[in-house]
Write an enzyme that holds these catalytic residues in place. Structure first.
Site, PDB file in Angstrom:
ATOM      1  N   CYS A 134       0.859  -1.185   0.000  1.00  0.00           N
ATOM      2  CA  CYS A 134       0.000   0.000   0.000  1.00  0.00           C
ATOM      3  C   CYS A 134       0.894   1.234   0.000  1.00  0.00           C
ATOM      4  CB  CYS A 134      -0.936  -0.065   1.211  1.00  0.00           C
ATOM      5  SG  CYS A 134      -2.094   1.297   1.392  1.00  0.00           S
ATOM      6  N   ASP A 189      -7.898  -2.446  -8.083  1.00  0.00           N
ATOM      7  CA  ASP A 189      -7.382  -1.378  -7.234  1.00  0.00           C
ATOM      8  C   ASP A 189      -7.687  -0.024  -7.858  1.00  0.00           C
ATOM      9  OD1 ASP A 189      -5.990   0.319  -5.580  1.00  0.00           O
ATOM     10  OD2 ASP A 189      -4.153  -0.873  -5.572  1.00  0.00           O
ATOM     11  N   HIS A 221      -7.020  -4.091  -3.627  1.00  0.00           N
ATOM     12  CA  HIS A 221      -6.037  -3.335  -2.869  1.00  0.00           C
ATOM     13  C   HIS A 221      -5.941  -3.935  -1.467  1.00  0.00           C
ATOM     14  CE1 HIS A 221      -3.650   0.242  -1.911  1.00  0.00           C
ATOM     15  NE2 HIS A 221      -4.249   0.221  -0.744  1.00  0.00           N
TER      16      HIS A 221
END
Length: 253
Positions: A134, A189, A221
Site C-alpha cells: 500500500c 485497485d 487493494h
C-alpha cells in the site's frame, strides 16, 4: 525456513524516535538486510508475522512505524478482522497522518533506517533490499531512488498513485533508480488505474530500469494483508514467490 527471532526496538531519526519491529534468523550470524515498509494500518501482529516469514528465508528484516511522529503503533484501535466499511473508516482517521508524511520527511527517515541496518551486526555488508505494501510500496520505490547506492532490490505490492500528474509522483524518479524493481498490482485497485500502470511502465522503460510488473487478476487493494476482507490467499502466495525471487537474485541470502 529457519528459526527466527522477533523483537520490538526504537530507532533514532533526525526528528525523534521511531518504534519498529525486527525479525532475523536465530543463528547469531549476519544476513542480508531488508527494509519492510508497512501499509496504512501500521505495525500489528499480522505484519510482524510477514516480517518473520521473510526472515525465515535468510534475511534480517527491519519494519519501522513510519508514522511515529503521531505516536507509537498502533495509532488507532484495530479490530481482529478489518472489513470494507471498517477499513474506510480507519483510513479516514489515518489519512491526515499519512498526508503529513511528506516525501522529504519519509526519505530523511529512510536514511536513518538504512544507517541502522548498516550498523547492525545482524546485517551482512553490502546493499539491502526494500519491500512495501500500500503506502509502503510507494515508500520502497522512493527509497530506491533516494539511495541508489544502498538499495539493490525494491518491491511494491498493491501500491497506489504511482504515476500521477504531481511533480513528486514516484514514476518521475525512475532515472535515479539502479535497483531491480518488482511491482505486484491488483487489477481491482481503484488507486492505480490502468493508465497509471502504463505511465509507470513507460517511465521505467525510458530510464532503463530493470523491472518486472505483474497485474494480479481478481485481487483487491490490500490482497497481501491477512485479517482484512481484501486478503486473497492465492495472490498473497504469488507475492511471496515474486518477492523471494527478486531478493534472492540481488541479495544472495
Amino acid at each position: 525456513m529457519t528459526a527466527v527471532h522477533g523483537e520490538h526496538l526504537n530507532l533514532t531519526t533526525p526528528d525523534g524516535v521511531a518504534d519498529a519491529f525486527l525479525a532475523h534468523p536465530d543463528d547469531g550470524r549476519p544476513h542480508p538486510g531488508v527494509l519492510l515498509y508497512m501499509d496504512a494500518f501500521g505495525l500489528r501482529p499480522s505484519l510482524e508475522e510477514m516480517a518473520k516469514r521473510l526472515a525465515g528465508h535468510g534475511y534480517t528484516v527491519l519494519m519501522p512505524n513510519v508514522l511515529y511522529r503521531a505516536g507509537r503503533a498502533p495509532l488507532v484501535d484495530l479490530p481482529d478482522f478489518i472489513d470494507g466499511p471498517q477499513a474506510a473508516e480507519i483510513f479516514e482517521r489515518l489519512f491526515p497522518l499519512i498526508r503529513a508524511l511528506t516525501p522529504e520527511l519519509a526519505m530523511r527517515d529512510a536514511g536513518a533506517y538504512l544507517d541502522w541496518l548498516a550498523a547492525s551486526p545482524l546485517v551482512a555488508e553490502g546493499p539491502v533490499g526494500t519491500t512495501g505494501y500500500c503506502m509502503g510500496g510507494v515508500l520502497a520505490i522512493r527509497t530506491a531512488a533516494a539511495h541508489p547506492d544502498r538499495i539493490a532490490a525494491a518491491a511494491a505490492f498493491h501500491a497506489g498513485r504511482l504515476a500521477t500528474d504531481a511533480e513528486d509522483s514516484p514514476h518521475r524518479l525512475a532515472d535515479r533508480i539502479t535497483a531491480e524493481l518488482y511491482f505486484g498490482h491488483a487489477d481491482q485497485d481503484a488507486s492505480l488505474p490502468a493508465e497509471q500502470i502504463e505511465a509507470l511502465e513507460t517511465a521505467l522503460d525510458n530510464a532503463g530500469v530493470r523491472h518486472r510488473t505483474e497485474v494480479y487478476e481478481g485481487a483487491h487493494h490490500g490482497y497481501t494483508q491477512a485479517g482484512t476482507s481484501a486478503y486473497n490467499a492465492e495472490a498473497s502466495e504469488r507475492h511471496w514467490e515474486a518477492l523471494l525471487d527478486l531478493l534472492g537474485r540481488n541479495l544472495q541470502p
